[in-house]
Design an enzyme around this catalytic site. Structure first.
Site: not given
Length: 587
Positions: A431-433
Site C-alpha cells: 500500500y501507499e504505492g
C-alpha cells in the site's frame, strides 16, 4: 513477549546519524533536543503497557462489522482514548490548531514505536496524520477551523479514499462522482475499497478525504478532485449533526492486520466539500501520499524491530542441541547460525531506521529552512522517500521472515507473535504505492531532478563518510571504509547507466528499477551505519561496540555484494526485455 521501544538506539540515530539538531531554531520554536529522550520514553510506555498487550488478542478477534457499523477489537477503543488524551496525535501539528508544533521527524519516530507495538492500531493515527497534512496544506479556512482542531486532538480520525474496484494504482480510472448541490456542497456517490479504518467505534467522527469526478471533468487523472466528507455532518457551531450518506458495507478478509478494519465504503449522495481546486485533487492527495509513504517506511522499521526482539527472546529461551561449555541442551542463541541470523535482522533494521530518520529531517528542513539549505533538503527528501518506503518495508518482510525461521516449526503456528508479524508486515510493500512503483518513481523522476544533483550529492556524502572512516585509523573502520567506497563506486556506475537508459531506452531502465533501488538502499544504509560507527567512537561504551559490529557486519554482507550487482542492473536490463517478451508471448 511485550515490545520495548529501543529508545537508546533511536535517540542515537536521531542525534548522531540523522543530525536532528540541525532543525533547532528552523521553524520549530517549541523544539530542542532535550525533549527527544522523554518523548520517546513516554511513547515507549504507551506502546509497552497499553498497545503491545492488545496486539495478539486483536489479531485473533479482528474488527467486526455489525448493524451499528464497525467495532474495533476489545480494548482498542480505550487504548485509542489513552493515545488521544496523551496528545500524541498533535505532536507535529501546527500550534494554531491545538498541536505541539514539533518536528515531523519526531512524530514519525513515535509512530514507529506504535507500529512496533501494534501495527493494526498504528494505521489509524497514521491515516489521520495524512488527513491533517492535506487539510493544513489545501483546506479552506472554514474546513480547517471545522475539522483540524478535533483531528489534531484525536477526538476524530481521518481516512484516505482512493482505490476503487477498477482503479488501484491507476487512479485515473476511478468513477466516483461528485455532483454540485447548489449550496457549495457536493453529492458524492460511488464505492471505495481497501479503506483503512474507514469505519470504527473508537472516535465520534471520521473525516474522509475522497477522490471523485465532477460532471464533465476531463478523462484520466487530470479530471480528479478531492473532497472532504465527514461520517457525521458538523454543524456551524461545531456540534455533530446528522449521519452522512457514507457507510461501510463490507470488511476485507486479509492475511494480516486483522485488527485494522479494511473497509468497502459506499457513498450514496454523501455530502462533501471541495478541497483545493477543481480537477487538481491528485496533487492534493499526493500531500497525503508523501506523508504516508515515509510513515509506512517507519512501519517497516517498527515491525522489523518487533520481529527481531521476538526472535531474540525466543533464541534465549528455546533449548536445542549441544554446544561446548554448556551442560545439557543449550539455548539456540549459542548456535552460530542463529546469531548470524539475528545480526542480519538487527543490522538491517538499524540501516532502515537511519534512512527513514534522515528522510524525516530532510522533510522538516525542506519545510522550514531557507535558501540553499532548503533546496538541498528538498532534493534529499525527494530522493530518500521512495527508498525509505520500499527498502524499509521489504526489509520488514525479510526480517519478519527470518524471525519465523528462528522460531522453527513454532514460527509457522498462527498462535505465535512471529507468525503474526510476518503476516502483518506483508502489506507494507503494497500500500501507499507498491514498491515497484517506488522504484519507478526513483529512476523515472528522482534521478533526473536538477540534472541528477540529488543522487550525485548523496553519493558524494557516501564517499565522504568512507574517507572519514579511513581517517580514524581504527582497523575495523578502515575495513568498513574500503567496503563502503567500493559500494559507492558501484552505485555511481549503476546510476550513470540508469540515467542514460531512462533517456534512451526507458523500458530497459524500468526492468532494472527494483534492483537499482535495492542497491541504492543498501549503499545508503551502509553509509548511515558507518556514520553511526564513527560517531560511536566517542562513546566508548556499549553503543560503540554495538554500532561498529553492526556496521562491520553490514559491510561484509550487503556492501560486499554491491559491486557484483551492477552487471545485473546494466546487462540485466538489456537481456530481460527480450527474454521476458519471449517467455510471456509478447514478442
Amino acid at each position: 513477549m511485550a515490545y520495548h521501544a529501543p529508545v537508546e538506539e533511536m535517540e542515537f540515530a536521531l542525534r548522531e546519524v540523522a543530525e536532528l539538531a540541525r532543525i533547532e531554531g528552523s521553524g520549530f520554536p517549541e523544539f530542542d533536543m532535550d525533549l527527544v529522550r522523554p518523548i520517546l520514553e513516554e511513547a515507549g510506555k504507551l506502546a509497552n503497557e497499553v498497545l503491545a498487550p492488545l496486539n495478539q488478542p486483536g489479531d485473533e478477534q479482528g474488527a467486526q462489522l455489525t448493524g451499528q457499523g464497525v467495532v474495533a477489537p476489545h480494548g482498542f477503543r480505550e487504548a485509542y482514548q489513552a493515545f488521544a488524551e496523551g496528545g500524541w496525535m498533535g505532536l507535529a501539528a501546527p500550534t494554531e490548531w491545538g498541536g505541539q508544533g514539533l518536528p515531523k521527524t519526531l512524530a514519525n519516530v513515535v509512530l514507529e514505536i506504535i507500529h512496533g507495538a501494534n501495527m493494526s492500531f498504528g494505521l489509524c493515527p497514521m491515516l489521520s496524520l495524512a488527513a491533517i497534512e492535506a487539510l493544513v496544506a489545501h483546506g479552506t479556512p472554514d474546513q480547517q477551523a471545522r475539522y483540524l482542531p478535533r483531528l489534531v486532538s484525536g477526538e476524530w480520525t481521518g481516512t484516505m479514499n482512493l482505490t476503487e474496484p477498477q482503479a488501484g494504482s491507476d487512479v485515473g480510472a476511478l468513477k466516483t462522482k461528485a455532483v454540485p448541490n447548489g449550496d457549495g456542497s457536493y453529492a458524492i456517490s460511488g464505492q471505495k475499497i481497501y479503506i483503512t479504518w474507514g469505519d470504527h467505534d473508537m472516535a465520534d467522527n471520521i473525516i474522509h478525504l475522497v477522490l471523485a469526478r465532477l460532471p464533465d471533468a476531463p478523462a484520466g487523472s487530470k479530471g480528479i478532485s478531492l473532497f472532504v466528507v465527514p461520517k457525521v455532518l458538523v454543524n456551524e457551531d461545531g456540534s455533530l449533526g446528522d449521519r452522512n450518506g457514507v457507510h461501510c458495507i463490507g470488511l476485507e478478509k486479509k492475511i494480516g492486520i486483522h485488527a485494522s478494519p479494511t473497509c468497502v465504503m459506499e457513498y450514496d449522495g454523501a455530502k462533501g466539500w471541495l478541497v483545493g481546486e477543481e480537477n487538481k485533487g491528485l496533487a492534493c492527495m499526493f500531500t497525503m501520499m508523501n506523508s504516508a509513504r515515509l510513515n509506512v517506511g517507519h512501519e517497516g522499521v517498527g515491525v522489523g524491530e518487533a520481529a527481531y526482539q521476538t526472535a531474540y527472546e525466543y533464541a534465549q529461551e528455546r533449548k536445542q542441541g549441544r554446544v561446548e561449555g554448556v551442560d545439557g541442551p543449550a539455548p539456540i542463541l549459542h548456535h552460530a547460525d542463529v546469531r548470524r541470523t539475528l545480526t542480519t535482522m538487527r543490522a538491517n533494521v538499524m540501516a532502515a531506521r537511519a534512512i527513514c530518520y534522515a528522510c524525516g529531517v530532510a522533510a522538516d528542513l525542506a519545510d522550514t529552512a531557507e535558501g540553499d539549505t532548503r533546496e538541498a533538503a528538498r532534493l534529499r527528501e525527494d530522493l530518500l522517500t521512495p527508498i525509505a518506503k520500499a527498502w524499509s518495508t521489504d526489509m520488514g518482510v525479510e526480517v519478519a521472515s527470518l524471525g519465523v525461521q528462528i522460531h522453527g516449526g513454532m514460527g509457522f503456528m498462527n498462535e505465535t507473535l512471529a507468525a503474526q508479524l510476518y503476516r502483518d508486515a506483508r502489506i507494507a510493500p503494497i500500500y501507499e504505492g507498491t514498491n515497484g512503483i517506488q522504484a519507478i518513481d526513483l529512476v523515472g523522476r528522482k534521478l533526473g531532478m536538477a540534472d541528477g544533483k540529488a543522487m550525485a550529492d548523496m553519493i558524494a556524502d557516501v564517499r565522504e563518510t568512507a574517507q572519514s572512516a579511513r581517517e580514524t585509523n581504527d582497523p575495523q573502520l578502515v575495513y568498513i571504509a574500503d567496503r563502503l567506497k567500493a559500494a559507492a563506486e558501484a552505485l555511481d556506475e549503476a546510476t550513470v547507466w540508469m540515467s542514460e537508459a531512462m533517456k534512451t531506452e526507458r523500458e530497459k531502465g524500468l526492468a532494472s528499477a527494483t534492483a537499482y533501488l535495492k542497491l541504492a538502499g543498501d549503499v545508503i544504509g551502509g553509509h548511515f551505519l558507518t556514520q553511526g560507527a564513527i560517531a560511536a567512537r566517542a562513546d566508548g561504551g556499549v553503543i560503540r561496540g554495538r554500532m561498529t559490529a553492526l556496521a562491520g557486519y553490514f559491510a561484509e554482507t550487503a556492501l560486499a555484494e554491491a559491486p557484483g550487482r551492477v552487471s545485473g542492473i546494466t546487462r540485466g536490463g538489456d537481456s530481460f526485455m527480450s527474454e521476458s517478451e519471449a517467455l510471456f508471448g509478447l514478442s
